[in-house]
Design a protein around this motif. Structure first.
Motif, PDB file in Angstrom:
ATOM      1  N   LEU A 122      48.301 -38.684  52.431  1.00  0.00           N
ATOM      2  CA  LEU A 122      48.885 -37.677  51.543  1.00  0.00           C
ATOM      3  C   LEU A 122      48.350 -36.295  51.883  1.00  0.00           C
ATOM      4  O   LEU A 122      49.099 -35.311  51.913  1.00  0.00           O
ATOM      5  CB  LEU A 122      48.576 -38.025  50.090  1.00  0.00           C
ATOM      6  N   ARG A 123      47.071 -36.196  52.158  1.00  0.00           N
ATOM      7  CA  ARG A 123      46.477 -34.902  52.527  1.00  0.00           C
ATOM      8  C   ARG A 123      47.164 -34.344  53.778  1.00  0.00           C
ATOM      9  O   ARG A 123      47.513 -33.154  53.830  1.00  0.00           O
ATOM     10  CB  ARG A 123      44.981 -35.072  52.778  1.00  0.00           C
ATOM     11  N   THR A 124      47.346 -35.186  54.776  1.00  0.00           N
ATOM     12  CA  THR A 124      48.015 -34.754  56.000  1.00  0.00           C
ATOM     13  C   THR A 124      49.444 -34.312  55.711  1.00  0.00           C
ATOM     14  O   THR A 124      49.931 -33.316  56.259  1.00  0.00           O
ATOM     15  CB  THR A 124      48.006 -35.883  57.040  1.00  0.00           C
ATOM     16  N   ALA A 125      50.133 -35.058  54.846  1.00  0.00           N
ATOM     17  CA  ALA A 125      51.513 -34.712  54.508  1.00  0.00           C
ATOM     18  C   ALA A 125      51.592 -33.345  53.855  1.00  0.00           C
ATOM     19  O   ALA A 125      52.500 -32.545  54.156  1.00  0.00           O
ATOM     20  CB  ALA A 125      52.100 -35.773  53.581  1.00  0.00           C
ATOM     21  N   VAL A 126      50.669 -33.058  52.958  1.00  0.00           N
ATOM     22  CA  VAL A 126      50.668 -31.758  52.266  1.00  0.00           C
ATOM     23  C   VAL A 126      50.556 -30.619  53.259  1.00  0.00           C
ATOM     24  O   VAL A 126      51.340 -29.658  53.230  1.00  0.00           O
ATOM     25  CB  VAL A 126      49.519 -31.696  51.237  1.00  0.00           C
ATOM     26  N   THR A 127      49.596 -30.705  54.154  1.00  0.00           N
ATOM     27  CA  THR A 127      49.383 -29.603  55.093  1.00  0.00           C
ATOM     28  C   THR A 127      50.499 -29.513  56.130  1.00  0.00           C
ATOM     29  O   THR A 127      50.877 -28.416  56.553  1.00  0.00           O
ATOM     30  CB  THR A 127      48.027 -29.764  55.796  1.00  0.00           C
ATOM     31  N   THR A 128      51.056 -30.658  56.522  1.00  0.00           N
ATOM     32  CA  THR A 128      52.130 -30.647  57.518  1.00  0.00           C
ATOM     33  C   THR A 128      53.408 -30.046  56.937  1.00  0.00           C
ATOM     34  O   THR A 128      54.046 -29.190  57.564  1.00  0.00           O
ATOM     35  CB  THR A 128      52.402 -32.062  58.036  1.00  0.00           C
ATOM     36  N   ILE A 129      53.810 -30.495  55.750  1.00  0.00           N
ATOM     37  CA  ILE A 129      55.030 -29.969  55.136  1.00  0.00           C
ATOM     38  C   ILE A 129      54.885 -28.481  54.849  1.00  0.00           C
ATOM     39  O   ILE A 129      55.783 -27.683  55.145  1.00  0.00           O
ATOM     40  CB  ILE A 129      55.349 -30.750  53.849  1.00  0.00           C
ATOM     41  N   ARG A 130      53.766 -28.090  54.281  1.00  0.00           N
ATOM     42  CA  ARG A 130      53.563 -26.672  53.961  1.00  0.00           C
ATOM     43  C   ARG A 130      53.563 -25.826  55.225  1.00  0.00           C
ATOM     44  O   ARG A 130      54.137 -24.733  55.257  1.00  0.00           O
ATOM     45  CB  ARG A 130      52.261 -26.475  53.189  1.00  0.00           C
ATOM     46  N   GLY A 131      52.929 -26.324  56.272  1.00  0.00           N
ATOM     47  CA  GLY A 131      52.874 -25.561  57.502  1.00  0.00           C
ATOM     48  C   GLY A 131      54.236 -25.419  58.160  1.00  0.00           C
ATOM     49  O   GLY A 131      54.684 -24.307  58.458  1.00  0.00           O
ATOM     50  N   LEU A 132      54.916 -26.533  58.382  1.00  0.00           N
ATOM     51  CA  LEU A 132      56.218 -26.480  59.038  1.00  0.00           C
ATOM     52  C   LEU A 132      57.248 -25.708  58.215  1.00  0.00           C
ATOM     53  O   LEU A 132      58.017 -24.901  58.751  1.00  0.00           O
ATOM     54  CB  LEU A 132      56.741 -27.894  59.291  1.00  0.00           C
ATOM     55  N   ALA A 133      57.270 -25.948  56.892  1.00  0.00           N
ATOM     56  CA  ALA A 133      58.220 -25.248  56.023  1.00  0.00           C
ATOM     57  C   ALA A 133      57.770 -23.828  55.729  1.00  0.00           C
ATOM     58  O   ALA A 133      58.474 -23.083  55.036  1.00  0.00           O
ATOM     59  CB  ALA A 133      58.411 -26.012  54.721  1.00  0.00           C
ATOM     60  N   GLY A 134      56.610 -23.453  56.266  1.00  0.00           N
ATOM     61  CA  GLY A 134      56.082 -22.104  56.070  1.00  0.00           C
ATOM     62  C   GLY A 134      56.071 -21.284  57.338  1.00  0.00           C
ATOM     63  O   GLY A 134      55.345 -20.288  57.433  1.00  0.00           O
ATOM     64  N   GLY A 135      56.830 -21.720  58.343  1.00  0.00           N
ATOM     65  CA  GLY A 135      56.937 -20.947  59.571  1.00  0.00           C
ATOM     66  C   GLY A 135      55.754 -21.068  60.502  1.00  0.00           C
ATOM     67  O   GLY A 135      55.612 -20.266  61.435  1.00  0.00           O
ATOM     68  N   GLN A 136      54.892 -22.064  60.294  1.00  0.00           N
ATOM     69  CA  GLN A 136      53.690 -22.214  61.105  1.00  0.00           C
ATOM     70  C   GLN A 136      53.828 -23.372  62.085  1.00  0.00           C
ATOM     71  O   GLN A 136      54.646 -24.270  61.903  1.00  0.00           O
ATOM     72  CB  GLN A 136      52.477 -22.458  60.202  1.00  0.00           C
ATOM     73  N   ALA A 137      52.989 -23.352  63.114  1.00  0.00           N
ATOM     74  CA  ALA A 137      52.872 -24.489  64.024  1.00  0.00           C
ATOM     75  C   ALA A 137      51.835 -25.449  63.469  1.00  0.00           C
ATOM     76  O   ALA A 137      50.802 -25.034  62.931  1.00  0.00           O
ATOM     77  CB  ALA A 137      52.464 -24.019  65.415  1.00  0.00           C
ATOM     78  N   VAL A 138      52.103 -26.748  63.579  1.00  0.00           N
ATOM     79  CA  VAL A 138      51.175 -27.755  63.071  1.00  0.00           C
ATOM     80  C   VAL A 138      50.959 -28.822  64.129  1.00  0.00           C
ATOM     81  O   VAL A 138      51.813 -29.058  64.994  1.00  0.00           O
ATOM     82  CB  VAL A 138      51.701 -28.413  61.770  1.00  0.00           C
ATOM     83  N   GLU A 139      49.810 -29.477  64.048  1.00  0.00           N
ATOM     84  CA  GLU A 139      49.515 -30.613  64.914  1.00  0.00           C
ATOM     85  C   GLU A 139      49.966 -31.877  64.211  1.00  0.00           C
ATOM     86  O   GLU A 139      49.597 -32.140  63.061  1.00  0.00           O
ATOM     87  CB  GLU A 139      48.017 -30.680  65.206  1.00  0.00           C
ATOM     88  N   HIS A 140      50.803 -32.670  64.903  1.00  0.00           N
ATOM     89  CA  HIS A 140      51.352 -33.871  64.280  1.00  0.00           C
ATOM     90  C   HIS A 140      51.498 -34.958  65.334  1.00  0.00           C
ATOM     91  O   HIS A 140      52.234 -34.803  66.316  1.00  0.00           O
ATOM     92  CB  HIS A 140      52.712 -33.553  63.655  1.00  0.00           C
ATOM     93  N   HIS A 141      50.742 -36.043  65.162  1.00  0.00           N
ATOM     94  CA  HIS A 141      50.787 -37.184  66.090  1.00  0.00           C
ATOM     95  C   HIS A 141      50.548 -36.744  67.538  1.00  0.00           C
ATOM     96  O   HIS A 141      51.221 -37.210  68.461  1.00  0.00           O
ATOM     97  CB  HIS A 141      52.136 -37.911  65.983  1.00  0.00           C
ATOM     98  N   GLY A 142      49.603 -35.843  67.697  1.00  0.00           N
ATOM     99  CA  GLY A 142      49.231 -35.421  69.039  1.00  0.00           C
ATOM    100  C   GLY A 142      50.097 -34.339  69.649  1.00  0.00           C
ATOM    101  O   GLY A 142      49.886 -33.965  70.807  1.00  0.00           O
ATOM    102  N   SER A 143      51.066 -33.829  68.899  1.00  0.00           N
ATOM    103  CA  SER A 143      51.943 -32.773  69.411  1.00  0.00           C
ATOM    104  C   SER A 143      51.864 -31.551  68.505  1.00  0.00           C
ATOM    105  O   SER A 143      51.586 -31.662  67.307  1.00  0.00           O
ATOM    106  CB  SER A 143      53.405 -33.254  69.468  1.00  0.00           C
ATOM    107  N   THR A 144      52.112 -30.399  69.085  1.00  0.00           N
ATOM    108  CA  THR A 144      52.207 -29.164  68.311  1.00  0.00           C
ATOM    109  C   THR A 144      53.676 -28.921  67.982  1.00  0.00           C
ATOM    110  O   THR A 144      54.512 -28.810  68.881  1.00  0.00           O
ATOM    111  CB  THR A 144      51.651 -27.970  69.101  1.00  0.00           C
ATOM    112  N   LEU A 145      53.980 -28.888  66.690  1.00  0.00           N
ATOM    113  CA  LEU A 145      55.358 -28.763  66.234  1.00  0.00           C
ATOM    114  C   LEU A 145      55.553 -27.473  65.457  1.00  0.00           C
ATOM    115  O   LEU A 145      54.634 -26.981  64.799  1.00  0.00           O
ATOM    116  CB  LEU A 145      55.731 -29.945  65.329  1.00  0.00           C
ATOM    117  N   HIS A 146      56.769 -26.933  65.520  1.00  0.00           N
ATOM    118  CA  HIS A 146      57.132 -25.818  64.648  1.00  0.00           C
ATOM    119  C   HIS A 146      58.647 -25.765  64.527  1.00  0.00           C
ATOM    120  O   HIS A 146      59.379 -26.409  65.296  1.00  0.00           O
ATOM    121  CB  HIS A 146      56.568 -24.490  65.162  1.00  0.00           C
ATOM    122  N   LEU A 147      59.113 -25.025  63.539  1.00  0.00           N
ATOM    123  CA  LEU A 147      60.548 -24.828  63.325  1.00  0.00           C
ATOM    124  C   LEU A 147      60.861 -23.389  63.739  1.00  0.00           C
ATOM    125  O   LEU A 147      60.709 -22.462  62.948  1.00  0.00           O
ATOM    126  CB  LEU A 147      60.909 -25.059  61.851  1.00  0.00           C
TER     127      LEU A 147
END
Length: 378
Positions: A122-147
């Motif tokens: 849940l902690r990971t989900a909070v930071t991932t959703i907030r980051g991606l939906a906030g215009g930021q790049a995030v680390e997810h399953h070994g990859s750097t993702l962004h929108l």
């Protein structure tokens, strides 16, 4: 929030089920905005009810200023990157008018015989959703993702919690905290736990928006239902619905809360009266645990529905503590009490037979009285 911990103002939200027809959900959301509500929330349980995010787009299209989101989604049945993309898309279409309420997973998970996620997940989900939906790049399953198409999107993430560890997580990483019951003693205990956790990690506790959610049912001015107030199917001649009818319409909520509390009791025990958990933090209050002693099996096919047959253990006394039931003055009194405890938003569940009447009573009677009381006290 003021220096004393009192909320500067109390927003109102409404929590809707996405039962068909969807146009009715959209209409209730539109009415809520007209009555001064700031937030529209929906359940997120894809098998029990219709798909919320499709309906969210219609709510946002039909309204002008309300913030819309799930109460609550989860990272078990929904991939967090898809959830983030959904919010970012809605923000691009309608402005940044979304909020993500999230928890470990309840009905959406259990009807598929699944399991809630861990608090670490849940902690990971909070930071991932907030980051991606906030215009930021995030680390997810070994990859750097962004929108790349959503640089200006922003979606705060509010964490739903009951138990000590989940409350701590809300204070540590949540933009907001959602407590799904309105008992003042439990609200005070929960807010204290969230604020302690925020302080431990160097956050300003005021950064965490506090939301209390519970059913609200406005009756007449007395137990018999006479006088002014909402008029529902259990009304008596010349007045609003009786208290007995209102209790029966809201008894489902005690069953829903009981599921979460039963898990907490199984994990932490029934609590004590010392006020601490042995580590200097608050213990689980008996007010939160004692009421599930008579709880039996729960059928999630009746989840969140008036007339739920698995809620006989929920007494009228519990409903008075967990919900807001009674004439308008009683609602005003409880809302002012919650505001004084630091609650920033009260989100009322409308899973009963007086949807329109409750919205009208809150818009015309309850909300103005709360605002006026706030001005007088200031």
């Amino acid at each position: 929030m003021t220096a004393t911990g009192t909320a500067e103002r109390l927003d109102l939200g409404v929590v809707l089920q996405t039962d068909p027809p969807a146009w009715r959900v959209v209409d209730l959301a539109r009415r809520a905005e007209l009555h001064g509500f700031s937030h529209v929330w929906t359940f997120d349980s894809h098998l029990l009810w219709q798909e919320p995010y499709v309906i969210h787009s219609q709510i946002l299209s039909a309204t002008h200023r309300v913030t819309v989101g799930p109460m609550v989604t989860n990272p078990a049945t929904r991939d967090v990157t898809v959830t983030a993309s959904t919010f970012a898309t809605l923000n691009d279409m309608f402005g940044n008018r979304t909020v993500c309420g999230i928890g470990r997973g309840d009905s959406a998970v259990r009807v598929t015989n699944g399991k809630p996620v861990t608090l670490a997940e849940l902690r990971t989900a909070v930071t991932t959703i907030r980051g991606l939906a906030g215009g930021q790049a995030v680390e997810h399953h070994g990859s750097t993702l962004h929108l790349p198409w959503a640089p200006d999107s922003r979606t705060p993430v509010w964490v739903a919690a009951y138990g000590p560890r989940a409350l701590a997580l809300a204070g540590e990483v949540g933009d907001g905290f959602i407590l799904q019951l309105a008992d003042p003693d439990i609200v005070a205990w929960s807010i204290d736990a969230v604020r302690r956790a925020a302080e431990r990690v160097g956050r300003d506790p005021a950064e965490v928006t506090i939301c209390v959610a519970a059913p609200a049912y406005v009756t007449g001015d007395s137990a018999s239902g006479t006088g002014t107030g909402a008029v529902g199917k259990g009304s008596v001649r010349g007045g609003g619905p009786t208290l007995a009818h209102a209790y029966d319409q809201c008894r489902w909520f005690g069953g829903m809360v009981g599921n979460h509390v039963a898990e907490i009791v199984a994990r932490y025990g029934a609590g004590d009266t010392t006020g601490t958990d042995g580590d200097g933090g608050p213990s689980i209050p008996r007010a939160l645990t004692d009421f599930v002693a008579g709880r039996v099996d729960y059928d999630y096919n009746e989840h969140g529905r008036a007339g739920n047959t698995h809620t006989a253990f929920v007494s009228d006394e519990i409903l008075d503590r967990f919900c807001l039931i009674g004439p308008p003055a009683r609602h005003v009194e409880r809302l002012l009490e919650l505001k004084a405890l630091g609650v920033d938003q009260f989100a009322l569940y409308l899973q009963h037979d007086a949807n329109d009447e409750t919205l009208q009573a809150y818009g015309e009677l309850v909300r103005p009285a709360v605002q006026e009381a706030g001005r007088v006290r200031e």
